[in-house]
Design a protein around this motif. Sequence first.
Motif, mmCIF file in Angstrom:
data_model
loop_
_atom_site.group_PDB
_atom_site.id
_atom_site.type_symbol
_atom_site.label_atom_id
_atom_site.label_comp_id
_atom_site.label_asym_id
_atom_site.label_seq_id
_atom_site.Cartn_x
_atom_site.Cartn_y
_atom_site.Cartn_z
ATOM 1 N N TRP A 83 -0.344 -2.871 0.155
ATOM 2 C CA TRP A 83 -0.408 -4.598 0.957
ATOM 3 C C TRP A 83 -1.521 -4.076 2.577
ATOM 4 O O TRP A 83 -2.240 -5.345 2.886
ATOM 5 C CB TRP A 83 0.457 -4.622 1.389
ATOM 6 N N LEU A 84 -1.057 -2.831 3.175
ATOM 7 C CA LEU A 84 -1.513 -2.324 4.195
ATOM 8 C C LEU A 84 -2.928 -2.609 3.881
ATOM 9 O O LEU A 84 -4.226 -3.185 5.004
ATOM 10 C CB LEU A 84 -0.893 -1.452 5.524
ATOM 11 N N LEU A 85 -3.292 -1.622 2.758
ATOM 12 C CA LEU A 85 -5.159 -0.815 2.759
ATOM 13 C C LEU A 85 -5.896 -2.180 2.466
ATOM 14 O O LEU A 85 -6.553 -2.908 2.458
ATOM 15 C CB LEU A 85 -5.397 -0.152 1.358
ATOM 16 N N ALA A 86 -4.885 -3.631 1.050
ATOM 17 C CA ALA A 86 -5.669 -4.380 0.782
ATOM 18 C C ALA A 86 -5.933 -5.750 1.654
ATOM 19 O O ALA A 86 -6.801 -6.505 1.649
ATOM 20 C CB ALA A 86 -5.457 -4.992 -0.711
ATOM 21 N N SER A 87 -4.774 -5.755 3.463
ATOM 22 C CA SER A 87 -4.703 -6.551 4.069
ATOM 23 C C SER A 87 -5.802 -6.507 5.206
ATOM 24 O O SER A 87 -5.353 -6.380 6.220
ATOM 25 C CB SER A 87 -3.297 -7.169 4.654
ATOM 26 N N ASP A 88 -6.850 -4.853 5.642
ATOM 27 C CA ASP A 88 -7.407 -4.828 6.706
ATOM 28 C C ASP A 88 -6.161 -4.339 7.587
ATOM 29 O O ASP A 88 -6.833 -4.309 8.474
ATOM 30 C CB ASP A 88 -8.380 -5.755 6.893
ATOM 31 N N LEU A 89 -5.424 -3.451 7.436
ATOM 32 C CA LEU A 89 -3.941 -3.181 8.158
ATOM 33 C C LEU A 89 -4.000 -4.037 9.296
ATOM 34 O O LEU A 89 -3.893 -3.662 10.670
ATOM 35 C CB LEU A 89 -5.353 -1.781 8.383
ATOM 36 N N ASP A 90 -2.943 -5.075 8.549
ATOM 37 C CA ASP A 90 -2.709 -6.169 9.899
ATOM 38 C C ASP A 90 -1.006 -5.913 9.690
ATOM 39 O O ASP A 90 -0.595 -6.296 9.349
ATOM 40 C CB ASP A 90 -2.785 -7.432 8.832
ATOM 41 N N TYR A 91 -0.942 -5.139 10.950
ATOM 42 C CA TYR A 91 0.503 -4.155 11.162
ATOM 43 C C TYR A 91 0.834 -5.477 11.396
ATOM 44 O O TYR A 91 2.490 -5.651 12.514
ATOM 45 C CB TYR A 91 -0.007 -3.438 12.219
ATOM 46 N N GLU A 92 0.376 -6.137 12.607
ATOM 47 C CA GLU A 92 1.399 -7.446 13.153
ATOM 48 C C GLU A 92 1.297 -7.844 11.748
ATOM 49 O O GLU A 92 2.638 -8.778 11.736
ATOM 50 C CB GLU A 92 -0.145 -8.106 14.052
ATOM 51 N N LYS A 93 1.506 -8.628 11.001
ATOM 52 C CA LYS A 93 1.254 -10.128 9.878
ATOM 53 C C LYS A 93 2.480 -9.330 9.148
ATOM 54 O O LYS A 93 3.651 -9.372 8.504
ATOM 55 C CB LYS A 93 0.680 -10.149 8.861
ATOM 56 N N ALA A 94 2.609 -7.002 8.863
ATOM 57 C CA ALA A 94 3.371 -6.609 8.040
ATOM 58 C C ALA A 94 4.688 -6.437 8.963
ATOM 59 O O ALA A 94 5.459 -6.269 8.390
ATOM 60 C CB ALA A 94 2.646 -5.128 7.977
ATOM 61 N N LEU A 95 4.546 -6.658 10.649
ATOM 62 C CA LEU A 95 6.363 -6.042 10.524
ATOM 63 C C LEU A 95 6.760 -7.462 10.940
ATOM 64 O O LEU A 95 7.998 -7.480 10.863
ATOM 65 C CB LEU A 95 5.619 -6.240 12.310
ATOM 66 N N ALA A 257 -2.605 10.932 -0.358
ATOM 67 C CA ALA A 257 -2.420 9.549 -1.206
ATOM 68 C C ALA A 257 -2.775 8.461 -0.167
ATOM 69 O O ALA A 257 -3.215 7.616 -1.493
ATOM 70 C CB ALA A 257 -1.303 9.660 -1.536
ATOM 71 N N ILE A 258 -2.767 8.267 0.848
ATOM 72 C CA ILE A 258 -3.850 6.865 1.252
ATOM 73 C C ILE A 258 -4.837 7.170 1.033
ATOM 74 O O ILE A 258 -4.533 5.401 0.807
ATOM 75 C CB ILE A 258 -2.828 6.604 2.763
ATOM 76 N N HIS A 259 -5.670 7.862 1.020
ATOM 77 C CA HIS A 259 -6.881 7.561 0.047
ATOM 78 C C HIS A 259 -7.685 7.749 -1.320
ATOM 79 O O HIS A 259 -8.523 7.323 -1.362
ATOM 80 C CB HIS A 259 -7.348 9.237 1.087
ATOM 81 N N ARG A 260 -6.423 7.807 -1.538
ATOM 82 C CA ARG A 260 -6.151 7.728 -3.550
ATOM 83 C C ARG A 260 -5.780 6.396 -3.492
ATOM 84 O O ARG A 260 -6.890 5.825 -4.583
ATOM 85 C CB ARG A 260 -5.846 8.351 -3.954
ATOM 86 N N VAL A 261 -5.079 6.125 -2.863
ATOM 87 C CA VAL A 261 -5.037 4.156 -3.065
ATOM 88 C C VAL A 261 -6.433 3.830 -2.366
ATOM 89 O O VAL A 261 -6.425 1.900 -2.836
ATOM 90 C CB VAL A 261 -3.871 4.015 -2.635
ATOM 91 N N ALA A 262 -6.922 4.218 -1.064
ATOM 92 C CA ALA A 262 -7.621 3.617 -0.542
ATOM 93 C C ALA A 262 -9.160 3.275 -1.472
ATOM 94 O O ALA A 262 -9.363 2.436 -1.398
ATOM 95 C CB ALA A 262 -8.641 4.002 0.702
ATOM 96 N N ASP A 263 -9.343 4.371 -1.856
ATOM 97 C CA ASP A 263 -10.239 4.621 -3.234
ATOM 98 C C ASP A 263 -10.180 3.450 -3.983
ATOM 99 O O ASP A 263 -11.280 2.863 -4.494
ATOM 100 C CB ASP A 263 -10.154 5.525 -3.239
ATOM 101 N N PHE A 264 -8.956 3.569 -4.394
ATOM 102 C CA PHE A 264 -8.606 2.311 -6.054
ATOM 103 C C PHE A 264 -9.040 0.957 -5.187
ATOM 104 O O PHE A 264 -9.616 0.170 -6.224
ATOM 105 C CB PHE A 264 -6.882 2.951 -5.804
#
Length: 349
Positions: A83-95, A257-264
Amino acid sequence: MGDEQTMPYPYEFYNISDEEKSLNEKLHAYPYEFLRVGPKGYLVSKIFKTDAANIYNLPLRSSDIFVTSYQRSGTTWTQELVWLLASDLDYEKALSTPLIERYSFLEMFMNVPDTGIDGFMKALSQNSENFDKESMLKMIKWLGSPITGDLATRPSPRFIKSHLPMSLLPRNLLDTAKMVYIARDPRDVAVSYYHHTRLFMHTGFKGTFKEFWHLFHGNLMVLTPYFEHVKEAWEKRHDPNMLFLFYEDLSKNLPAAIHRVADFLGKKLNDAQTAALCDHLSIENFKKNKAVNFEEFRAFGMLAKNEEFVRKGKTGGWREYFDEEMTQQAEKWIEDNLKDTDLRFPSTN
């Protein structure tokens, strides 16, 4: 959009045996009746039959992102990462927004007992000292079916969580949408699942871990057989719309793992962004993150006081639970189920 032509449901449902029913009732693992479905015999609650065809024929969007797994395999961790990768690291909404609001749980309706919502309420009130019926009623939307509820009206991109195996998911999923599947050593899954059944009080499981292992290994827990579940996804791991991950790899090397998901997902992260995401996803911070650990359920009396949703997050913890007999049984079980496949779980030594 995917092909929206409705197709007949391809699988048959059939009853579990009297012996299996007796064993499940004795240990009171779940408060509903079970059926098996399809040639693999996946164990589902009886209510699944009402929406199985709707799931199979679910209209998809090319922007949909599924996070799937056999439960207790690292799903929540992976959901937050995706969710964070697909949502451009929107930590405020994630929290600030619970994960259960950011994702539609495809088969959540399976968790409602045969007695319906009223029976569910009664079971909760019997198992809890501080059950709050009025507050719980506000959460009923999460217990309904997203197929007939909020999924169709959700804005894109839609984030969808499921523990269903590939064969029971929408038929054209990988032709249309993206999926991240997370797998974990079944012995660690069993330990985590055991605590999970003790956490959610409506399941009422009162047995020992050894009794739980007997149910899990004997294909008597929800959506077992476990290995068929994982192998269905493993067979699709080279599909461009599928990313197959191991929990052990996330634990061992989270930045990779983060970079694998980001690439995907077609995203790029710099070193500072990667470090910040690793910090957010660290088990220490994850355990304290109220948006991912179902604490809102605790307030409604649904969770046992001495159990937590996010536990230790470790690999190889099964060794603290298995006696010699169980260890040998598990080794043979794993060997028998992997002998005709190149699937291997990463070492946790």
